[in-house]
Design a protein around this motif. Structure first.
Motif, PDB file in Angstrom:
ATOM      1  N   LEU A  10      -9.657   4.029  -5.420  1.00 20.37           N
ATOM      2  CA  LEU A  10      -9.166   3.151  -6.481  1.00 20.37           C
ATOM      3  C   LEU A  10     -10.230   2.101  -6.799  1.00 20.37           C
ATOM      4  CD1 LEU A  10      -5.548   2.564  -5.137  1.00 20.37           C
ATOM      5  CD2 LEU A  10      -6.159   3.808  -7.212  1.00 20.37           C
ATOM      6  N   PRO A  11     -10.265   1.608  -8.022  1.00 18.47           N
ATOM      7  CA  PRO A  11     -11.261   0.581  -8.377  1.00 18.47           C
ATOM      8  C   PRO A  11     -11.107  -0.668  -7.511  1.00 18.47           C
ATOM      9  CG  PRO A  11     -10.141   1.414 -10.337  1.00 18.47           C
ATOM     10  CD  PRO A  11      -9.427   1.983  -9.161  1.00 18.47           C
ATOM     11  N   SER A  12     -12.214  -1.325  -7.251  1.00 15.54           N
ATOM     12  CA  SER A  12     -12.182  -2.526  -6.404  1.00 15.54           C
ATOM     13  C   SER A  12     -11.294  -3.610  -7.004  1.00 15.54           C
ATOM     14  CB  SER A  12     -13.594  -3.055  -6.170  1.00 15.54           C
ATOM     15  OG  SER A  12     -14.186  -3.441  -7.389  1.00 15.54           O
ATOM     16  N   GLY A  13     -11.150  -3.628  -8.326  1.00 13.19           N
ATOM     17  CA  GLY A  13     -10.272  -4.597  -8.964  1.00 13.19           C
ATOM     18  C   GLY A  13      -8.826  -4.488  -8.496  1.00 13.19           C
ATOM     19  N   VAL A  14      -8.398  -3.280  -8.130  1.00 16.33           N
ATOM     20  CA  VAL A  14      -7.040  -3.102  -7.604  1.00 16.33           C
ATOM     21  C   VAL A  14      -6.915  -3.808  -6.262  1.00 16.33           C
ATOM     22  CG1 VAL A  14      -5.411  -1.386  -6.691  1.00 16.33           C
ATOM     23  CG2 VAL A  14      -6.630  -0.931  -8.829  1.00 16.33           C
ATOM     24  N   PHE A  15      -7.894  -3.599  -5.396  1.00 16.44           N
ATOM     25  CA  PHE A  15      -7.840  -4.164  -4.051  1.00 16.44           C
ATOM     26  C   PHE A  15      -8.077  -5.669  -4.024  1.00 16.44           C
ATOM     27  CE2 PHE A  15      -9.223   0.276  -3.269  1.00 16.44           C
ATOM     28  CZ  PHE A  15      -8.149   0.690  -2.498  1.00 16.44           C
ATOM     29  N   ASN A  16      -8.741  -6.196  -5.018  1.00 19.16           N
ATOM     30  CA  ASN A  16      -9.072  -7.617  -5.024  1.00 19.16           C
ATOM     31  C   ASN A  16      -8.075  -8.476  -5.792  1.00 19.16           C
ATOM     32  OD1 ASN A  16     -11.464  -7.675  -3.410  1.00 19.16           O
ATOM     33  ND2 ASN A  16     -12.487  -6.556  -5.056  1.00 19.16           N
ATOM     34  N   ASN A  17      -7.013  -7.864  -6.257  1.00 15.50           N
ATOM     35  CA  ASN A  17      -5.968  -8.580  -6.986  1.00 15.50           C
ATOM     36  C   ASN A  17      -4.651  -8.369  -6.239  1.00 15.50           C
ATOM     37  OD1 ASN A  17      -3.786  -9.049  -8.877  1.00 15.50           O
ATOM     38  ND2 ASN A  17      -5.357  -9.144 -10.472  1.00 15.50           N
ATOM     39  N   LEU A  18      -4.151  -9.414  -5.605  1.00 18.01           N
ATOM     40  CA  LEU A  18      -2.958  -9.288  -4.764  1.00 18.01           C
ATOM     41  C   LEU A  18      -1.752  -8.695  -5.496  1.00 18.01           C
ATOM     42  CD1 LEU A  18      -1.476  -9.659  -2.098  1.00 18.01           C
ATOM     43  CD2 LEU A  18      -1.100 -12.057  -2.728  1.00 18.01           C
ATOM     44  N   PRO A  19      -1.350  -9.225  -6.663  1.00 16.92           N
ATOM     45  CA  PRO A  19      -0.185  -8.624  -7.331  1.00 16.92           C
ATOM     46  C   PRO A  19      -0.402  -7.148  -7.691  1.00 16.92           C
ATOM     47  CG  PRO A  19      -0.676 -10.771  -8.288  1.00 16.92           C
ATOM     48  CD  PRO A  19      -1.814 -10.431  -7.367  1.00 16.92           C
ATOM     49  N   VAL A  20      -1.592  -6.801  -8.146  1.00 20.00           N
ATOM     50  CA  VAL A  20      -1.865  -5.408  -8.507  1.00 20.00           C
ATOM     51  C   VAL A  20      -1.826  -4.524  -7.264  1.00 20.00           C
ATOM     52  CG1 VAL A  20      -3.601  -3.821  -9.451  1.00 20.00           C
ATOM     53  CG2 VAL A  20      -3.158  -6.007 -10.578  1.00 20.00           C
ATOM     54  N   SER A  21      -2.395  -4.997  -6.167  1.00 18.55           N
ATOM     55  CA  SER A  21      -2.394  -4.224  -4.923  1.00 18.55           C
ATOM     56  C   SER A  21      -0.980  -3.903  -4.454  1.00 18.55           C
ATOM     57  CB  SER A  21      -3.106  -4.988  -3.800  1.00 18.55           C
ATOM     58  OG  SER A  21      -4.469  -5.088  -4.037  1.00 18.55           O
TER      59      SER A  21
END
Length: 191
Positions: A10-21
């Protein structure tokens, strides 16, 4: 140990955004659940021979919502905290390896319900859930021991549930002779 594979992660943006994660696995799991027609799934579930200790159908929605949220939070903690430039190269590598494993397991997780209920393929669904159990057991070990102990602990309920789900999947398949196709009398009732 697996390697970090960007095309499978998954893109790093998913892992670096708590609500999205947290919300991504919940949303995907919910979408897959509704795509397999919940009323039909419940009827199928109740019509098959089941192993002892099977929970009532209403348990699965809340249980999976909680488990998806926990796994999402674990992924956020492990990857967001683990890839910090202040960490050692080994910690960063373990966090990235885990991100690939997490992405793969999420895909396998989302495949189980269509395999079991949509395509009535209990053998393939049982192989899928056993693979999930192994991957997530290793992921809890990897993240918990090399990246963030809290992330590893957050995966423990998921690993335990996957062990139970493996029992239910294999037990249901076995008790129904590995054939979950709709009985002819059910098919004529729907026509």
């Amino acid at each position: 140990m697996t390697t970090y594979i960007p095309n499978l992660t998954l893109p790093s943006g998913v892992f670096n955004n708590l609500p999205v994660s947290i919300l991504l696995p919940i949303a995907l799991g919910t979408a897959v659940g509704y795509s397999t027609r919940p009323k039909d799934t419940k009827r199928q579930y109740l019509s098959w021979k089941q192993p002892p200790f099977r929970p009532p159908p209403w348990v699965f929605g809340p249980a999976w919502t909680l488990l998806y949220g926990l796994m999402g939070y674990a992924s956020y903690r492990a990857v967001h905290l683990g890839t910090s430039p202040l960490n050692s190269p080994a910690t960063i590598a373990a966090a990235k390896h885990g991100a690939t494993l997490y992405s793969i397991q999420l895909g396998l997780n989302l495949a189980w319900m269509p395999l079991f209920f949509g395509f009535n393929r209990p053998v393939e669904a049982t192989i899928d859930v056993l693979a999930l159990l192994g991957i997530n057991g290793y992921l809890a070990y990897l993240w918990g021991g090399s990246v963030d102990s809290t992330a590893g602990c957050l995966l423990v309920p998921y690993v335990a549930w996957l062990g139970f789900a493996s029992y239910l999947s294999a037990g249901t398949g076995y008790l129904n002779n590995w054939d979950l196709s709709t009985p002819k009398d059910d098919a004529t009732k729907r026509a």
